[in-house]
Design a protein around this motif. Structure first.
Motif, short mmCIF file in Angstrom:
data_model
loop_
_atom_site.label_atom_id
_atom_site.label_comp_id
_atom_site.label_asym_id
_atom_site.label_seq_id
_atom_site.Cartn_x
_atom_site.Cartn_y
_atom_site.Cartn_z
N VAL A 297 0.88 -1.17 0.00
CA VAL A 297 0.00 0.00 0.00
C VAL A 297 0.92 1.22 0.00
O VAL A 297 1.54 1.53 1.02
CB VAL A 297 -0.92 0.01 1.23
CG1 VAL A 297 -1.75 1.29 1.27
CG2 VAL A 297 -1.83 -1.22 1.24
N PRO A 298 1.06 1.91 -1.12
CA PRO A 298 2.12 2.93 -1.26
C PRO A 298 2.10 4.02 -0.21
O PRO A 298 3.14 4.57 0.14
CB PRO A 298 1.84 3.51 -2.67
CG PRO A 298 1.12 2.41 -3.39
CD PRO A 298 0.28 1.72 -2.35
N GLU A 299 0.93 4.33 0.32
CA GLU A 299 0.84 5.42 1.29
C GLU A 299 1.38 5.04 2.66
O GLU A 299 1.62 5.91 3.51
CB GLU A 299 -0.61 5.88 1.44
CG GLU A 299 -1.23 6.44 0.16
CD GLU A 299 -1.70 5.36 -0.80
OE1 GLU A 299 -1.93 5.67 -1.97
OE2 GLU A 299 -1.80 4.18 -0.36
N ALA A 300 1.54 3.76 2.92
CA ALA A 300 1.95 3.30 4.25
C ALA A 300 3.36 3.78 4.57
O ALA A 300 4.29 3.61 3.78
CB ALA A 300 1.89 1.78 4.32
N THR A 301 3.52 4.37 5.75
CA THR A 301 4.82 4.93 6.13
C THR A 301 5.72 3.87 6.74
O THR A 301 5.26 2.85 7.26
CB THR A 301 4.64 6.09 7.13
OG1 THR A 301 3.95 5.60 8.28
CG2 THR A 301 3.84 7.21 6.51
N ASP A 361 5.13 -6.52 0.91
CA ASP A 361 5.93 -5.38 1.36
C ASP A 361 7.40 -5.67 1.13
O ASP A 361 7.91 -6.73 1.55
CB ASP A 361 5.67 -5.10 2.84
CG ASP A 361 4.24 -4.67 3.12
OD1 ASP A 361 3.71 -3.85 2.34
OD2 ASP A 361 3.65 -5.16 4.10
N ILE A 362 8.11 -4.75 0.50
CA ILE A 362 9.53 -4.93 0.18
C ILE A 362 10.36 -4.17 1.22
O ILE A 362 10.19 -2.97 1.41
CB ILE A 362 9.86 -4.42 -1.24
CG1 ILE A 362 9.02 -5.18 -2.27
CG2 ILE A 362 11.34 -4.58 -1.53
CD1 ILE A 362 9.11 -4.60 -3.67
N ILE A 363 11.24 -4.90 1.91
CA ILE A 363 12.08 -4.29 2.94
C ILE A 363 13.40 -3.88 2.27
O ILE A 363 14.27 -4.71 2.01
CB ILE A 363 12.34 -5.27 4.10
CG1 ILE A 363 11.03 -5.93 4.55
CG2 ILE A 363 13.00 -4.54 5.26
CD1 ILE A 363 9.93 -4.99 4.97
N LEU A 383 -3.67 -2.68 7.02
CA LEU A 383 -4.03 -1.37 7.54
C LEU A 383 -5.46 -1.03 7.11
O LEU A 383 -5.88 -1.35 6.00
CB LEU A 383 -3.09 -0.29 7.02
CG LEU A 383 -1.64 -0.31 7.53
CD1 LEU A 383 -0.79 0.65 6.71
CD2 LEU A 383 -1.58 0.04 9.01
N THR A 384 -6.20 -0.38 8.00
CA THR A 384 -7.50 0.14 7.62
C THR A 384 -7.31 1.18 6.52
O THR A 384 -6.41 2.02 6.60
CB THR A 384 -8.20 0.77 8.83
OG1 THR A 384 -8.37 -0.23 9.84
CG2 THR A 384 -9.55 1.35 8.46
N GLU A 385 -8.13 1.12 5.49
CA GLU A 385 -8.00 2.06 4.37
C GLU A 385 -8.01 3.49 4.89
O GLU A 385 -8.90 3.88 5.68
CB GLU A 385 -9.13 1.85 3.37
CG GLU A 385 -9.00 2.72 2.13
CD GLU A 385 -10.09 2.44 1.10
OE1 GLU A 385 -10.11 3.14 0.07
OE2 GLU A 385 -10.91 1.51 1.33
N GLY A 386 -7.03 4.25 4.49
CA GLY A 386 -6.90 5.63 4.94
C GLY A 386 -5.91 5.81 6.07
O GLY A 386 -5.43 6.92 6.30
N ARG A 387 -5.59 4.73 6.78
CA ARG A 387 -4.58 4.79 7.86
C ARG A 387 -3.23 4.44 7.26
O ARG A 387 -3.10 3.49 6.48
CB ARG A 387 -4.92 3.81 8.97
CG ARG A 387 -6.29 4.02 9.61
CD ARG A 387 -6.36 5.29 10.45
NE ARG A 387 -7.64 5.36 11.17
CZ ARG A 387 -7.95 6.32 12.02
NH1 ARG A 387 -7.08 7.30 12.27
NH2 ARG A 387 -9.14 6.33 12.62
#
Length: 510
Positions: A297-301, A361-363, A383-387
């Protein structure tokens, strides 16, 4: 309590009580008395006092558990950061002026005092006419929470405060052994008054304390004392209850599907309430996460990179032929994989050793570490969408049934008798879940190896096992040299400056 505060185990069903509790309960935690303003005949008010104890326990800082855990040979502090004292602690170089030491001590002893204040408040509700057996239960729950925190603080610092009253004249510093016996006795007091349920069966406080939480903490305290029969008795009762079972998917156990599962005996619960914005009760898991990743999910920090599984642990797992537990426990970077492969014995690695998790997820390589903890990882697709914050909505697992089985097995291999099956039975349940072959004639060494494999990176369990057994050679690894005079962290300088009791005790024992 303020309406913005949510209690971990009351997130969905108890909001009414939380929003209606008076701010006076917060002030009670500061040892102020407003007896004329509180209706001590109110059962809802007593419930609110219990909720205050749980809320106190939930508010664990991001720095506290890593400090408890970092000295084991299963985990390293990520380097090249702004927390040099944390890295030094991992290398057994202690600075009692390092802020994390004071934070752990100060915050958790404040929590113990707060919970003790809630116990005293509950006694006032008893005097006000609230059902006495209900008050007994609520006090027993608070005592169990207080006992667990005291146990962890004593593991870290050795001799610490015993607090049973908010009257400061009654607070003393006790030896670690005396504290462990006190905790065991406190659990004996609590157990008869606690509900006979799995924590996830509670409808009033889902995931709350039950008699099995207290039995497990009693076993943990007696393990520190080397009282193996007491360990076997307490853990045997948990096993014989048949209320617990190992979660069938080790990988998902530490993620959203594992929340409040039948394996978890105690967990700190968090929630974003399934909403993309608004209230979000969360732990700061970024401390454990990779400093650089390409999330599905690209937005995930990403995280901060301060918590790294050790190469020693990874090779130990590879030597055993571990699969699901290694994949779950360690997230690999390409740099880390290449480093392992410089050892000719590990030139060829299993296919699951890759920098891409099964969830996509790529580390990526990052400066602070070569690996990161998979047990503190939440796939970005969960992750919940938007989080977007790393790990948000993930619970923090505190005690698992797997630890109970392993304590039981260890106690039997060290001479205790058991009524809940053999050491082989307990150990092999765990090995079977991990797709490992069964063993017969299990020894203490087998159990300690299994604990290393199963419980790595969880609450410093490995380190405190090695301390109580005097296994200094295991803790001398990767250039470190451990000696038993390094077993406990020094008292924080700030606490010595403000506490005559602690300062005097410290001077007498140094």
């Amino acid at each position: 309590m303020k309406s913005t505060i949510y209690i971990q185990c009351l997130l969905l069903v108890c909001g009414l009580y939380l929003t209606s509790c008076d701010n006076k309960l917060d002030e009670d935690a500061e040892l102020r008395s407003y007896q004329n303003d509180i209706d001590y005949a109110s059962e809802a008010g007593a419930y609110g006092a219990l909720v205050g104890a749980y809320e106190t326990f939930q508010n664990v800082g991001w720095e506290q558990i890593p400090l408890i855990a970092v000295r084991g040979d299963d985990v390293n502090a990520g380097g090249l950061g702004d927390q040099q004292g944390f890295a030094d602690t991992d290398n057994y170089t202690y600075d009692n002026n390092f802020w994390m030491y004071n934070s752990l001590w100060e915050n958790w002893f404040q929590d113990i005092t707060q919970i003790t204040s809630q116990i005293e408040q509950l006694e006032l509700y008893r005097d006000g006419g609230v059902n006495s057996s209900l008050i007994d239960q609520y006090i027993a729950e608070a005592k169990t929470l207080r006992g667990f925190i005291t146990l962890e603080l004593s593991r870290v610092f050795g001799d610490v405060y015993r607090i049973e009253s908010t009257d400061q004249s009654e607070i003393t510093v006790e030896t670690k052994d005396d504290l462990m016996q006190w905790i065991s006795d406190q659990m004996d007091e609590a157990i008869p008054n606690l509900v006979n349920l799995h924590p996830n069966q509670r409808t009033d406080i889902p995931g709350g304390i039950t008699k099995y939480t207290a039995l497990t903490i009693k076993a943990m305290a007696n393990l520190e004392l080397g009282n193996y029969q007491a360990v076997a008795d307490a853990t045997g009762e948990v096993i014989s209850s048949q209320k617990f079972e190992l979660y069938d998917d080790y990988y998902q156990l530490f993620k959203i599907p594992g929340k409040l599962c039948n394996e978890n005996i105690l967990e700190i619960q968090y929630s974003d309430f399934g909403q993309s914005s608004g209230d979000n009760v969360a732990h700061l898991f970024a401390f454990y996460g990779p400093q650089n990743w390409t999330a599905a999910v690209p937005e995930a920090t990403s995280g901060w990179g301060f918590f790294e599984p050790s190469t020693k642990y990874i090779k130990f797992m590879l030597d055993r032929g571990e699969t699901i537990r290694l994949e779950t426990s360690v997230l690999f970077t390409d740099r880390g994989i290449a480093d392992i492969q410089t050892d000719a014995n590990y030139a060829t690695l299993p296919d699951f050793v890759t920098n891409t998790t099964r969830d996509g997820d790529i580390i990526n390589d990052y400066s602070r570490a070569m690996f990161t903890s998979g047990k503190h990882y939440l796939p970005s697709i969960q992750l919940t969408e938007g989080r977007t914050d790393y790990g948000t909505n993930k619970n923090y697992t505190v005690i698992r049934y797997a630890e109970v089985l392993l304590m039981y097995a260890e106690a039997l291999t060290r001479g205790a008798s058991g009524t809940a099956g053999s050491a082989d039975d307990a150990l092999n349940m765990i090995r079977t879940r991990a797709n490992m072959g069964t063993l017969s004639g299990v020894t203490s060494d087998d159990v300690m190896d299994e604990k290393f494999a199963e419980l790595a990176m969880e609450w410093g369990i490995r380190y405190y096992d090695m301390i109580r057994l005097g296994e200094t050679s295991e803790l001398s690894y990767d250039g470190r040299t451990f000696t038993m005079d390094k077993a406990y962290l020094p008292y924080p300088l700030e606490q010595l400056d403000i506490s005559p009791i602690l300062d005097e005790y410290n001077n007498q024992n140094n």
